[in-house]
Design a protein around this motif. Structure first.
Motif, PDB file in Angstrom:
ATOM      1  N   THR A 184      -2.663  14.569 -26.835  1.00  0.00           N
ATOM      2  CA  THR A 184      -1.485  14.134 -26.076  1.00  0.00           C
ATOM      3  C   THR A 184      -1.226  12.636 -26.281  1.00  0.00           C
ATOM      4  O   THR A 184      -2.055  11.924 -26.848  1.00  0.00           O
ATOM      5  CB  THR A 184      -1.683  14.382 -24.565  1.00  0.00           C
ATOM      6  OG1 THR A 184      -2.725  13.525 -24.104  1.00  0.00           O
ATOM      7  CG2 THR A 184      -2.012  15.820 -24.259  1.00  0.00           C
ATOM      8  N   SER A 186      -5.311  16.224 -35.654  1.00  0.00           N
ATOM      9  CA  SER A 186      -5.462  17.680 -35.755  1.00  0.00           C
ATOM     10  C   SER A 186      -4.099  18.298 -36.090  1.00  0.00           C
ATOM     11  O   SER A 186      -3.068  17.646 -35.935  1.00  0.00           O
ATOM     12  CB  SER A 186      -6.021  18.228 -34.443  1.00  0.00           C
ATOM     13  OG  SER A 186      -5.243  17.746 -33.374  1.00  0.00           O
ATOM     14  N   PRO A 187      -4.094  19.555 -36.556  1.00  0.00           N
ATOM     15  CA  PRO A 187      -2.841  20.112 -37.078  1.00  0.00           C
ATOM     16  C   PRO A 187      -1.706  20.213 -36.057  1.00  0.00           C
ATOM     17  O   PRO A 187      -0.550  20.084 -36.411  1.00  0.00           O
ATOM     18  CB  PRO A 187      -3.238  21.509 -37.558  1.00  0.00           C
ATOM     19  CG  PRO A 187      -4.710  21.474 -37.723  1.00  0.00           C
ATOM     20  CD  PRO A 187      -5.233  20.465 -36.757  1.00  0.00           C
ATOM     21  N   LYS A 188      -2.031  20.443 -34.774  1.00  0.00           N
ATOM     22  CA  LYS A 188      -0.926  20.720 -33.846  1.00  0.00           C
ATOM     23  C   LYS A 188      -0.661  19.638 -32.809  1.00  0.00           C
ATOM     24  O   LYS A 188       0.287  19.737 -32.049  1.00  0.00           O
ATOM     25  CB  LYS A 188      -1.200  22.043 -33.112  1.00  0.00           C
ATOM     26  CG  LYS A 188      -1.036  23.237 -34.023  1.00  0.00           C
ATOM     27  CD  LYS A 188      -0.886  24.506 -33.223  1.00  0.00           C
ATOM     28  CE  LYS A 188      -0.832  25.701 -34.141  1.00  0.00           C
ATOM     29  NZ  LYS A 188      -1.650  26.807 -33.685  1.00  0.00           N
ATOM     30  N   GLY A 189      -1.493  18.602 -32.738  1.00  0.00           N
ATOM     31  CA  GLY A 189      -1.345  17.598 -31.676  1.00  0.00           C
ATOM     32  C   GLY A 189      -0.088  16.760 -31.832  1.00  0.00           C
ATOM     33  O   GLY A 189       0.576  16.764 -32.885  1.00  0.00           O
ATOM     34  N   ASN A 218       1.158  14.323 -34.858  1.00  0.00           N
ATOM     35  CA  ASN A 218       2.014  14.646 -36.001  1.00  0.00           C
ATOM     36  C   ASN A 218       3.444  14.151 -35.804  1.00  0.00           C
ATOM     37  O   ASN A 218       4.141  13.840 -36.762  1.00  0.00           O
ATOM     38  CB  ASN A 218       1.999  16.164 -36.247  1.00  0.00           C
ATOM     39  CG  ASN A 218       0.617  16.621 -36.652  1.00  0.00           C
ATOM     40  OD1 ASN A 218       0.220  16.451 -37.796  1.00  0.00           O
ATOM     41  ND2 ASN A 218      -0.147  17.153 -35.698  1.00  0.00           N
ATOM     42  N   ASP A 219       3.873  14.086 -34.543  1.00  0.00           N
ATOM     43  CA  ASP A 219       5.223  13.574 -34.266  1.00  0.00           C
ATOM     44  C   ASP A 219       5.226  12.057 -34.139  1.00  0.00           C
ATOM     45  O   ASP A 219       6.240  11.412 -34.388  1.00  0.00           O
ATOM     46  CB  ASP A 219       5.751  14.142 -32.926  1.00  0.00           C
ATOM     47  CG  ASP A 219       5.820  15.644 -32.961  1.00  0.00           C
ATOM     48  OD1 ASP A 219       6.124  16.179 -34.050  1.00  0.00           O
ATOM     49  OD2 ASP A 219       5.545  16.286 -31.925  1.00  0.00           O
ATOM     50  N   VAL A 255      -4.686  14.968 -41.657  1.00  0.00           N
ATOM     51  CA  VAL A 255      -4.928  16.073 -40.730  1.00  0.00           C
ATOM     52  C   VAL A 255      -6.178  16.829 -41.169  1.00  0.00           C
ATOM     53  O   VAL A 255      -6.303  17.209 -42.337  1.00  0.00           O
ATOM     54  CB  VAL A 255      -3.698  17.002 -40.694  1.00  0.00           C
ATOM     55  CG1 VAL A 255      -3.981  18.246 -39.869  1.00  0.00           C
ATOM     56  CG2 VAL A 255      -2.503  16.245 -40.120  1.00  0.00           C
ATOM     57  N   ALA A 281      -8.696  21.980 -37.198  1.00  0.00           N
ATOM     58  CA  ALA A 281      -8.869  21.900 -35.746  1.00  0.00           C
ATOM     59  C   ALA A 281     -10.239  22.415 -35.353  1.00  0.00           C
ATOM     60  O   ALA A 281     -10.792  23.311 -35.982  1.00  0.00           O
ATOM     61  CB  ALA A 281      -7.807  22.744 -35.059  1.00  0.00           C
ATOM     62  N   GLN A 289     -12.213  22.948 -31.499  1.00  0.00           N
ATOM     63  CA  GLN A 289     -12.151  22.706 -30.062  1.00  0.00           C
ATOM     64  C   GLN A 289     -13.460  23.118 -29.429  1.00  0.00           C
ATOM     65  O   GLN A 289     -13.956  24.223 -29.691  1.00  0.00           O
ATOM     66  CB  GLN A 289     -11.012  23.536 -29.483  1.00  0.00           C
ATOM     67  CG  GLN A 289     -10.457  22.932 -28.246  1.00  0.00           C
ATOM     68  CD  GLN A 289      -9.119  23.563 -27.893  1.00  0.00           C
ATOM     69  OE1 GLN A 289      -8.567  24.360 -28.643  1.00  0.00           O
ATOM     70  NE2 GLN A 289      -8.622  23.233 -26.745  1.00  0.00           N
ATOM     71  N   SER A 342       3.651  15.030 -21.480  1.00  0.00           N
ATOM     72  CA  SER A 342       4.075  16.436 -21.555  1.00  0.00           C
ATOM     73  C   SER A 342       5.034  16.830 -20.435  1.00  0.00           C
ATOM     74  O   SER A 342       5.444  17.982 -20.353  1.00  0.00           O
ATOM     75  CB  SER A 342       2.865  17.361 -21.485  1.00  0.00           C
ATOM     76  OG  SER A 342       1.821  16.870 -22.262  1.00  0.00           O
ATOM     77  N   ARG A 355       7.337  19.726 -22.871  1.00  0.00           N
ATOM     78  CA  ARG A 355       7.044  21.153 -22.697  1.00  0.00           C
ATOM     79  C   ARG A 355       7.666  21.747 -21.443  1.00  0.00           C
ATOM     80  O   ARG A 355       7.359  22.866 -21.070  1.00  0.00           O
ATOM     81  CB  ARG A 355       5.524  21.341 -22.630  1.00  0.00           C
ATOM     82  CG  ARG A 355       4.883  21.248 -23.990  1.00  0.00           C
ATOM     83  CD  ARG A 355       3.427  21.633 -23.907  1.00  0.00           C
ATOM     84  NE  ARG A 355       2.616  20.639 -24.590  1.00  0.00           N
ATOM     85  CZ  ARG A 355       1.469  20.183 -24.140  1.00  0.00           C
ATOM     86  NH1 ARG A 355       0.977  20.620 -23.013  1.00  0.00           N
ATOM     87  NH2 ARG A 355       0.790  19.294 -24.833  1.00  0.00           N
TER      88      ARG A 355
END
Ligand SMILES: CC(=O)N[C@H]1[C@@H](OP(=O)(O)OP(=O)(O)OC[C@H]2O[C@@H](n3ccc(=O)[nH]c3=O)[C@H](O)[C@@H]2O)O[C@H](CO)[C@@H](O)[C@@H]1O
Length: 369
Positions: free
Chosen positions: A14, A42-45, A48-49, A60, A63, A65, A205, A235
């Protein structure tokens, strides 16, 4: 020879982990322009944005966890951890890093492991009490632990010997002249200069309870002459705000230029995420903190010292209702003198130089090798 040659920064998930990483990267680039900076994500955190647009090299890695409960994932964990650490190690070797600085989030663990195997200096920056799982693991490999707030070493045994450096904050926020930026910020959001602005944000978020409570008080706020700038958060689903209000109620999905929100605001209503608290106090923003109730009281711990210093108010998530807003927020937003006092108290607690203090700490850690 220069002390720092190539630095790997690890942190993800985050905004709370990524913004300090970016602010530290900026301080590093400003102070030592020749140093190579590489970030691990990590690929989805959200990294990336946020990281590539800031102009940093983001690598990257797979992942991984840590399971929070005992389940089948626990059996697969060593294998995944090995793959992630191997990938982190490959990046460290390729860029010939001479220090790893981690800000927490799962992606930091493989970076710590790979650095430890290479006997490299590791520095950890932690902003929460209790410390996050990833940084707790990292602390097994290094004694170089820096924290964001003075209450942390007192409240967590594992942070007892940590150095308090503050939180690296984006310079656009920490070193902003709010009065100078305010006219541009108000114009950008279509807000009026003659009425107070309540700035609402649920962290990186968003926060459903905050969104619904403030939106349900929209009419009362508007009729009391209070404008609202409301960040909905990535989200979170839509909520309804009446369209026929007498004063502006502006909803935005997310603010990349968060400093404009702070510049427009007279009072903030927000969660108690560590970076948010570091920002509000660094700029002397009076704030009403509504800590996220499901995370070990960590957000309450962040906000409490500010509130005790007179820089804000605290309200339980369950008590944040339209009536509470009418009773407490409306009179406060209209009380300029009280807001000025709260602002001064918040600023006395906050510090804008966390980026440079952490950089000093990293240089010391590398020099001690
Ligand atoms: C629910 C949860 O577990 N939250 C955790 C998460 O919060 P979260 O990720 O929300 O992080 P913080 O509140 O600490 O920081 C949010 C960051 O996002 C930025 N921002 C926010 C909205 C926006 O529109 N634009 C923008 O730039 C803020 O300026 C700030 O820099 O990480 C923090 C730091 O580890 C923890 O203390 C929080 O407890």
């Amino acid at each position: 020879m220069a002390l720092l040659r190539s630095v790997v920064l690890a942190g993800g998930g985050t905004g709370g982990h990524i913004y300090p990483l970016l602010a530290f990267a900026d301080a590093l680039r400003r102070t030592f322009p020749e140093v190579r900076i590489t970030t691990l994500g990590s690929p989805k955190g959200m990294e990336n944005d946020l990281i590539p647009p800031a102009g940093y090299d983001l690598r990257v890695i797979p992942a991984f966890q840590l399971p929070r409960t005992v389940n089948l994932d626990l059996i697969r964990t060593p294998d995944r951890m090995y793959r992630s650490a191997h990938a982190a190690g490959k990046v460290i070797d390729e860029v010939q890093a001479n220090v790893v600085v981690g800000f927490g989030g799962y992606v930091s663990v493989p970076a710590y492991l790979a650095a430890w195997r290479r006997e490299m200096p590791i520095v950890i920056h932690e902003v929460n009490v209790p410390p996050g799982v990833a940084n707790r693991m990292g602390m097994k490999f290094t004694k170089n632990v820096a924290v964001g707030f003075p209450h942390q070493p007192k409240q967590a045994e594992s942070l007892r010997d940590a150095r308090v450096v503050g939180v690296p904050l984006r310079t656009a926020i920490a070193r902003m002249d709010r009065a100078a930026v305010r006219p541009q910020a108000l114009a950008q959001f279509g807000l009026r200069p003659d009425l107070p602005v309540l700035f609402v944000s649920g962290g990186s978020s968003g926060a459903r309870t905050i969104n619904l409570a403030v939106a349900s008080a929209a009419k009362k706020l508007a009729h009391a002459g209070i404008q609202v700038l409301h960040v909905r958060g990535g989200r979170n689903e839509e909520f309804e705000v009446p369209s026929d209000l007498p004063v502006p109620y502006v909803v935005v999905p997310y603010l990349s230029d968060m400093q404009l929100g702070y510049a427009a605001a007279d009072l903030m209503l927000c969660r108690g995420g560590a970076i948010t608290v570091a920002e509000t106090t660094a700029i002397g923003m009076p704030a009403i903190y509504v800590p996220y109730p499901h995370s070990n009281q960590e957000q309450k711990r962040n906000a409490l010292p500010v509130v005790e210093a007179g820089g804000g108010l605290l309200v339980d998530n369950a008590e944040l209702t339209s009536e509470w807003i009418e009773r407490t927020v409306i009179p406060l937003a209209r009380d300029g003198q009280r807001l000025r006092q709260m602002s001064a108290a918040a600023a006395a607690y906050g510090r804008p130089d966390g980026d440079e203090a952490l950089l000093d700490f990293v240089c010391e850690a590398v020099a001690q090798r």
